[in-house]
Design a protein around this motif. Structure first.
Motif, short mmCIF file in Angstrom:
data_model
loop_
_atom_site.label_atom_id
_atom_site.label_comp_id
_atom_site.label_asym_id
_atom_site.label_seq_id
_atom_site.Cartn_x
_atom_site.Cartn_y
_atom_site.Cartn_z
N MET A 1 0.83 -1.20 0.00
CA MET A 1 0.00 0.00 0.00
C MET A 1 0.87 1.27 0.00
SD MET A 1 -3.20 -0.93 0.01
CE MET A 1 -4.32 -2.22 0.50
N ARG A 2 1.92 1.25 0.83
CA ARG A 2 2.78 2.43 0.91
C ARG A 2 3.60 2.60 -0.37
NH1 ARG A 2 2.17 5.91 1.83
NH2 ARG A 2 -0.03 5.48 1.88
N LEU A 3 4.06 1.51 -0.95
CA LEU A 3 4.81 1.60 -2.20
C LEU A 3 3.94 2.17 -3.31
CD1 LEU A 3 6.85 -1.75 -2.14
CD2 LEU A 3 7.72 0.58 -1.84
N THR A 4 2.67 1.81 -3.31
CA THR A 4 1.74 2.39 -4.29
C THR A 4 1.63 3.89 -4.09
OG1 THR A 4 0.47 0.34 -4.40
CG2 THR A 4 -0.62 2.34 -5.17
N GLY A 5 1.52 4.31 -2.84
CA GLY A 5 1.44 5.74 -2.54
C GLY A 5 2.68 6.48 -3.00
N LEU A 6 3.86 5.88 -2.78
CA LEU A 6 5.10 6.52 -3.20
C LEU A 6 5.21 6.59 -4.72
CD1 LEU A 6 7.58 4.93 -0.63
CD2 LEU A 6 6.78 7.30 -0.69
N ALA A 7 4.76 5.54 -5.40
CA ALA A 7 4.81 5.53 -6.85
C ALA A 7 3.92 6.63 -7.44
CB ALA A 7 4.40 4.16 -7.39
N VAL A 8 2.71 6.75 -6.90
CA VAL A 8 1.79 7.78 -7.38
C VAL A 8 2.35 9.17 -7.06
CG1 VAL A 8 -0.51 8.78 -7.08
CG2 VAL A 8 -0.23 6.30 -7.26
N LEU A 9 2.91 9.34 -5.88
CA LEU A 9 3.50 10.63 -5.52
C LEU A 9 4.63 10.99 -6.47
CD1 LEU A 9 3.92 13.05 -3.59
CD2 LEU A 9 5.47 11.59 -2.27
N THR A 10 5.48 10.03 -6.79
CA THR A 10 6.60 10.30 -7.70
C THR A 10 6.10 10.75 -9.07
OG1 THR A 10 7.96 8.66 -6.56
CG2 THR A 10 8.63 9.29 -8.78
N ALA A 11 5.10 10.04 -9.61
CA ALA A 11 4.56 10.40 -10.91
C ALA A 11 3.87 11.76 -10.86
CB ALA A 11 3.57 9.32 -11.38
N TRP A 12 3.08 11.99 -9.81
CA TRP A 12 2.36 13.26 -9.68
C TRP A 12 3.35 14.42 -9.57
CZ3 TRP A 12 -3.18 13.18 -8.08
CH2 TRP A 12 -3.73 14.47 -8.05
N SER A 337 -6.24 6.97 -1.63
CA SER A 337 -5.29 7.54 -0.68
C SER A 337 -4.01 7.98 -1.38
CB SER A 337 -4.97 6.51 0.42
OG SER A 337 -3.97 6.99 1.29
N ALA A 338 -3.53 7.16 -2.32
CA ALA A 338 -2.32 7.51 -3.05
C ALA A 338 -2.53 8.77 -3.88
CB ALA A 338 -1.91 6.34 -3.94
N GLY A 339 -3.70 8.87 -4.52
CA GLY A 339 -4.00 10.07 -5.29
C GLY A 339 -4.07 11.30 -4.41
N TYR A 340 -4.68 11.15 -3.23
CA TYR A 340 -4.74 12.28 -2.31
C TYR A 340 -3.35 12.70 -1.86
CZ TYR A 340 -5.82 15.11 1.79
OH TYR A 340 -5.88 16.12 2.70
N ALA A 341 -2.48 11.73 -1.61
CA ALA A 341 -1.11 12.04 -1.19
C ALA A 341 -0.38 12.85 -2.25
CB ALA A 341 -0.35 10.75 -0.88
N GLY A 342 -0.53 12.45 -3.52
CA GLY A 342 0.10 13.21 -4.59
C GLY A 342 -0.41 14.64 -4.65
N PHE A 343 -1.72 14.80 -4.52
CA PHE A 343 -2.30 16.15 -4.52
C PHE A 343 -1.86 16.95 -3.31
CE2 PHE A 343 -5.75 18.71 -2.67
CZ PHE A 343 -5.84 19.71 -3.64
N TRP A 344 -1.89 16.32 -2.13
CA TRP A 344 -1.64 17.00 -0.86
C TRP A 344 -0.21 17.53 -0.77
CZ3 TRP A 344 -0.62 14.45 4.43
CH2 TRP A 344 -0.86 15.35 5.47
N LEU A 345 0.77 16.66 -1.05
CA LEU A 345 2.16 17.08 -0.90
C LEU A 345 2.60 18.04 -1.99
CD1 LEU A 345 4.23 14.05 0.42
CD2 LEU A 345 2.85 15.72 1.62
N ASN A 346 1.94 18.01 -3.13
CA ASN A 346 2.26 18.98 -4.18
C ASN A 346 1.46 20.27 -4.05
OD1 ASN A 346 4.18 17.88 -6.43
ND2 ASN A 346 2.93 16.13 -5.79
N ALA A 347 0.62 20.33 -3.02
CA ALA A 347 -0.13 21.55 -2.74
C ALA A 347 0.34 22.11 -1.40
CB ALA A 347 -1.62 21.26 -2.73
N SER A 348 -0.55 22.17 -0.43
CA SER A 348 -0.18 22.78 0.87
C SER A 348 0.71 21.87 1.70
CB SER A 348 -1.46 23.10 1.67
OG SER A 348 -2.19 21.91 1.93
N GLY A 349 0.44 20.55 1.65
CA GLY A 349 1.24 19.61 2.43
C GLY A 349 0.93 19.69 3.91
N PRO A 350 1.54 18.80 4.69
CA PRO A 350 1.28 18.76 6.15
C PRO A 350 2.10 19.80 6.88
CG PRO A 350 2.79 17.02 5.53
CD PRO A 350 2.43 17.73 4.27
N PRO A 351 1.48 20.80 7.49
CA PRO A 351 2.25 21.78 8.25
C PRO A 351 2.85 21.18 9.49
CG PRO A 351 -0.08 22.16 8.57
CD PRO A 351 0.04 21.08 7.54
#
Length: 351
Positions: A1-12, A337-351
């Motif tokens: 699950m986490r590897l999928t999230g990282l892969a999507v984040l990298t592509a995004w 969740s992976a799609g949200y992670a890509g959007f989130w970290l490339n936008a405001s991200g976790p303060p």
């Protein structure tokens, strides 16, 4: 699950013109942890409004590990932080499985999968302290379930050196010891040792910060106040939601209300499920501290990440499903969740 999230984040990130590695290791709090590791405590930033952001607000265990890793390897502190987070996330997953499997058998793997696909699950892969804290907390709770009092106390002490919410693990240890002593009508040396060890980590750091700031009693609270952090019982958060509901952010405010309702429902389900008192105390304190803090409203979802006992009622329910149906659901949620992670970290991200 986490590897999928990282892969999507990298592509995004590549499509957005950003560097996923930098987003994971060299932004937001990860920079503060790395600076502590590289230069020690004492650095601060004075904002235009006069507020002082001091790195004394960041607990020392992760920076210590980053400094040790930088000394032992050619990696820079932020990259060591990524390695620590990756290893700690595996340890946390194992600990969550151990707790869930001991209590509810076949629900163990499902509980871990649910923790992995939380909307802010990408934080488990960042140079942040959430994974490290969750690993220490999960194994401390498992030790309490096994009545390994000294081990639980040591792990609670380390958790207290990791994040302020370490007090939740300490409280769980103290409650576990008190209930066992009442049941057995005696306080064994191991029980006493576990209870005494549990607050030492957080207590030592808070006392040290007080001495460092020249205010032994309230120095640490003053440091947190400089960051706008405090505990007001949720009044500031309620006002924030109210302002959203009364303005153009109505749907965002409605989403927060729905999220709080879901959180309350999960808390009730945990109680009705008959979870052991140590889990209820731990998760309850994590939730209260996250929801009722007065600052950084955008951080609340990740502050709830260590509250994994809230997932156990869902895990038990899903464990009754067929393997294919359960797998499809978790895979679908994982992709969201992976799609949200890509959007989130490339936008405001976790303060």
């Amino acid at each position: 699950m986490r590897l999928t999230g990282l892969a999507v984040l990298t592509a995004w990130s590549a499509l957005a013109g950003n560097d996923a590695h930098r987003l994971l290791s060299r932004r937001w709090d990860s920079l503060w942890y790395a600076r502590v590791a590289e230069q020690g405590y004492g650095w601060e930033v004075v904002l235009p409004d006069g507020a002082v952001h001091s790195n004394l607000a960041f607990f020392p265990l992760l920076p210590w590990l980053e400094r040790l890793g930088s000394w032992l390897t050619p990696l820079a502190a932020p990259d060591v932080g990524l390695v620590v987070s990756a290893l700690a996330s595996l340890a946390a997953a194992w600990g969550i499985y151990a707790v869930a499997e001991r209590l509810y058998g076949a629900a163990g793997v499902t509980a871990v999968a649910l923790w992995a696909v939380l909307p802010v699950g990408i934080v488990q892969s960042m140079a942040y302290s959430e994974s490290l804290f969750t690993a220490l907390a999960a194994w401390a709770l498992y030790a309490l379930l096994r009545e390994r009092w000294v081990v639980a106390g040591l792990l609670a002490s380390l958790a207290g050196l990791t994040r302020p919410v370490g007090m939740a693990v300490t409280a769980a240890v103290l409650v576990g010891v008190a209930l066992a002593a009442r049941r057995e009508r005696r306080l064994t040396p191991a029980m006493a040792a576990g209870a005494l060890l549990s607050p030492l980590g957080a207590g030592a750091y808070v006392v040290w910060v007080g001495a460092r700031t020249g205010d032994p009693l309230f120095g640490y609270l003053s440091v947190q106040e400089g960051w706008g952090n405090g505990f007001d019982g949720g009044l500031a958060f309620a006002r924030f939601i109210g302002s959203l509901l009364a303005g153009p952010g109505f749907w965002g405010g409605l989403g927060l209300v729905a999220g709080l309702a879901l959180l309350a429902w999960l808390c009730v389900r945990c109680v009705r499920q008959g979870q052991p008192a140590v889990l209820l105390v731990y998760a309850g304190i994590v939730v209260v501290l996250a929801v009722c803090a007065s600052g950084y409203f955008g951080s609340k979802p990740r502050l709830l990440l260590p509250a994994f006992p809230l997932l156990l009622p869902l895990a038990v329910g899903l464990a009754r499903w067929g393997a294919v149906r359960r797998g499809l659901l978790l895979a679908g949620v994982g992709l969201l969740s992976a799609g949200y992670a890509g959007f989130w970290l490339n936008a405001s991200g976790p303060p």
